[in-house]
Design an enzyme around this catalytic site. Structure first.
Site, mmCIF file in Angstrom:
data_model
loop_
_atom_site.group_PDB
_atom_site.id
_atom_site.type_symbol
_atom_site.label_atom_id
_atom_site.label_comp_id
_atom_site.label_asym_id
_atom_site.label_seq_id
_atom_site.Cartn_x
_atom_site.Cartn_y
_atom_site.Cartn_z
ATOM 1 N N LYS A 46 13.894 -11.362 5.251
ATOM 2 C CA LYS A 46 13.072 -11.751 6.392
ATOM 3 C C LYS A 46 13.537 -13.102 6.913
ATOM 4 O O LYS A 46 13.802 -14.020 6.157
ATOM 5 C CB LYS A 46 11.604 -11.844 5.977
ATOM 6 C CG LYS A 46 10.816 -10.572 6.100
ATOM 7 C CD LYS A 46 9.333 -10.848 5.878
ATOM 8 C CE LYS A 46 8.505 -9.622 6.172
ATOM 9 N NZ LYS A 46 7.066 -9.904 6.022
ATOM 10 N N GLU A 54 -5.841 -0.084 2.056
ATOM 11 C CA GLU A 54 -7.241 -0.266 2.422
ATOM 12 C C GLU A 54 -8.175 0.660 1.660
ATOM 13 O O GLU A 54 -9.290 0.264 1.269
ATOM 14 C CB GLU A 54 -7.414 -0.056 3.933
ATOM 15 C CG GLU A 54 -6.737 -1.094 4.798
ATOM 16 C CD GLU A 54 -5.286 -0.783 5.102
ATOM 17 O OE1 GLU A 54 -4.649 -1.547 5.862
ATOM 18 O OE2 GLU A 54 -4.771 0.237 4.585
ATOM 19 N N ARG A 113 -9.301 2.788 8.183
ATOM 20 C CA ARG A 113 -8.418 3.554 7.314
ATOM 21 C C ARG A 113 -9.081 3.904 5.980
ATOM 22 O O ARG A 113 -8.521 4.655 5.193
ATOM 23 C CB ARG A 113 -7.128 2.765 7.062
ATOM 24 C CG ARG A 113 -6.482 2.229 8.325
ATOM 25 C CD ARG A 113 -5.113 1.650 8.058
ATOM 26 N NE ARG A 113 -4.111 2.702 8.001
ATOM 27 C CZ ARG A 113 -2.867 2.511 7.564
ATOM 28 N NH1 ARG A 113 -2.500 1.340 7.114
ATOM 29 N NH2 ARG A 113 -2.011 3.507 7.555
#
Length: 633
Positions: A283, A369, A397
């Site tokens: 990243k 979640e 979700r």
């Protein structure tokens, strides 16, 4: 680092077909230009940053080898897709991304034929790509399908559900794991590239499949060979799990070696069946500040690309996320039962301080979640007081877990719903438009909507005193600037509060941040304003009392008007046999796209100006008997 003024190769690429005209030896230079272009462009307006810098070479290689858009390329989450947008006809518009009327923050089917699947929430790519691959097979098409999953999305159960299904089918599908959570050293990279080339080559594939056919008639020898192959791969490659799921595992490969990527993808494209390519990227690659702190540079605002200074507007008051974070720390100090849970949103939810001060009581469950909610339920069964810090859009979700594992058992779980209402630049996938609608139908739920900063703190405290599930929903950004009391005071459950007593005969029943806007409108119309505070249980006595001494009502909420808090008030009036004109104002029955939070509110008709115009126009059409003469008692 100063961005170059021109990009000789990049400026000649409008679409991937142009990219495929380049020589392979030119691709490293193109990667450098694309990375510099991203740094310069995102620095002017802000946007998702670190993840995209890490996928530059992978994006180039994919569009170079695959015949997109005929071949389907499915990106997961979308944070990593800025290079993809640049190479697919949107380079000149990239500076508009996430802005009013600009490019969508994530891949969008409405925006480009190269965006084969709309994304925003994570871990959907493999399921969608599998559907596309099966459709291609049933249609007799030779197109290839690739799913690129990363940025933590492999932590979600949905990704493994899709892998489990895909691995059992004779379908041509390539899943690329963009592994950006670990670095790869030079020596390991060389060794990995060697095995990658070997395992993706036709010779290995032919021997592997041919050997299976021969050994199929020799069960004992076949089992020994299978174990030997797994043992060898287990020693040198982390691919045994994916092999067990039915994929041919290839990797890990250095994701910043564009020519190695091209060679491997060419080999993989010729293979049949489910393939899994493990690519290691970094990243923030190519921009030192982002490499050093990819979390900080995940989605920065405008910044100076030379110094790495991110420009931030001076905050006049704490954000609701910060108020929550401070409240959680304060509560944890006084109540050892408090536990904080987040599905990979520590920074966004304001949990950094809590995670450092109470590490043994802080749980980041990653992008999971469903697990977060049921995990909280398990904690609650044993006497703890779990607080789930989750964005409104992400709680969607885990709806089944919310009903089945928490509410059905009436467990005391606190849901701190951040980003409730319109969030702005992340657009339709992230707007918190539905939580009041989908929560209020669940038995045992208590739902609170604070109108200001102090009310938010006190409602969060109140939620911990309730012997059952409770949700406190608050918006993105800052509140109206109400001072926050240090002490805790429980809010009376289900009790509304009259904020302004008017004499015109009009009453506005407002929820959450809409109270402030309603008060502005009420001043001009001499209307009564009620801060409803609770969506469930509603203050039915207050609603009926207000209705009986006013000639018309307006409900205002930052939630879908269909099935929302206003609908709940209408149900109360109908049950009480009270008939009077009622105007329901909320988010209309359409998706609100990206832009600033203010522009999203305006698009929904919920900014103060639009709200005033709507209410005044409607009120002008009603009969206006004196408020004193109205009685339905």
């Amino acid at each position: 680092m100063s961005a170059p003024q021109s990009y000789p190769l990049l400026e000649g690429i409008e679409f991937p077909a142009d990219l495929r005209q380049l020589k392979e030896t030119q691709l490293p230079q193109l990667a450098d230009e694309l990375r510099q272009f991203l740094i310069h462009t995102v620095s002017t307006r802000g946007g998702h940053f670190a993840a995209g810098l890490g996928t530059v070479e992978l994006t180039i290689a994919l569009h170079y080898v695959y015949d997109t858009p005929h071949d389907r390329l499915v990106w997961d989450v979308g944070h990593q897709a800025y290079p993809h947008k640049v190479l697919t006809g949107r380079r000149r518009q990239l500076h508009t991304i996430k802005q009013d009327g600009g490019l969508a923050p994530f891949p969008s089917r409405a925006e480009s034929e190269f965006d084969t699947f709309g994304v925003g929430h994570s871990s959907t790519s493999i399921s969608a790509a599998l559907g596309m691959a099966i459709a291609a097979a049933q249609q007799g098409s030779q197109r290839r399908v690739v799913a690129v999953i990363g940025d933590g999305a492999m932590t979600a159960g949905m990704a493994f559900e899709a892998l489990n299904h895909a691995g059992s089918l004779p379908v041509d599908l390539l899943v690329i794991l963009n592994d950006n959570d670990m670095s790869i050293s030079e020596n390991v990279g060389a060794l990995s590239n060697y095995f990658t080339a070997a395992l993706s080559g036709r010779l290995y594939a032919t021997l592997r499949e041919g050997g299976k056919k021969v050994l199929r008639q020799m069960p004992t020898v076949r089992e020994l060979a299978r174990r030997s192959e797994e043992h060898l791969k287990g020693m040198v490659l982390p691919g045994t799990l994916f092999e067990e799921l039915g994929f041919n595992y290839i990797g890990p490969l250095d994701g910043h070696d564009v020519r190695a990527l091209v060679g491997t993808l060419r080999n993989v494209r010729k293979l049949s069946g489910p393939q899994f390519l493990h690519v290691v990227t970094r990243k923030g690659k190519g921009y030192a500040p982002a490499e050093a702190d990819p979390i900080k540079w995940h989605g920065p605002g405008p910044f100076d690309p030379v110094s790495g200074t991110i420009f931030k507007e001076a905050a006049t008051s704490p954000s609701y996320s910060q108020i929550f974070g401070q409240w959680l720390c304060d509560m944890a100090e006084r109540d050892p039962r408090i536990v904080g849970i987040t599905p990979a949103m520590r920074e966004g939810s304001g949990l950094v301080a809590f995670s450092k001060r109470f590490p043994e009581r802080y749980f980041d469950v990653a992008i999971a979640e469903q697990h977060a909610v049921t995990f909280a339920a398990g904690l609650a069964t044993e006497g703890l007081r779990p607080v789930v810090a989750i964005y409104s859009t992400f709680l969607q979700r885990a709806y089944d877990q919310l009903i089945h594992d928490v509410a059905l058992q009436n467990l005391p779980v606190v849901f701190a719903l951040d980003r409730a209402g319109l969030v702005g630049s992340d657009g339709a996938t992230h707007q918190g438009s539905y939580d009041l609608s989908y929560l209020r139908c669940i038995p045992h739920m208590t739902i609170m909507a604070p109108a200001d900063e102090d009310e938010c703190r006190q409602m969060l405290y109140t939620a911990t005193t309730i012997d059952g599930p409770a949700a406190v929903r608050y918006p993105r950004g800052t509140g109206p600037g109400v001072p926050i009391a240090a002490e805790f005071t429980a809010v009376p459950i289900g009790k509304a509060q009259i904020k302004r007593e008017g004499r015109s005969g009009l009453a506005v029943l407002a929820f959450g941040p809409m109270v402030t806007s309603a008060l502005r409108v009420a001043e001009r119309l001499d209307a009564t304003v009620v801060n409803m505070r609770f969506v469930k249980p509603l203050d039915e006595a207050m609603i009926c009392a207000i209705a009986n001494r006013h000639s018309a009502l307006v409900t205002v909420e930052e939630n879908a008007v269909l099935g929302g808090a206003g609908s709940a008030i209408a149900e109360v009036l109908a049950a009480a046999g009270i008939a009077l004109p009622v105007l329901h104002i909320g988010i209309p029955d359409r998706f609100i796209e990206h832009g600033s939070r203010d522009s999203c509110l305006a698009a929904a008709g919920l900014d103060p100006v639009s709200l005033g115009v709507t209410i005044e126009r409607w009120w002008s059409l009603q009969e206006h008997p004196s408020v004193r003469s109205v009685s339905r008692a």
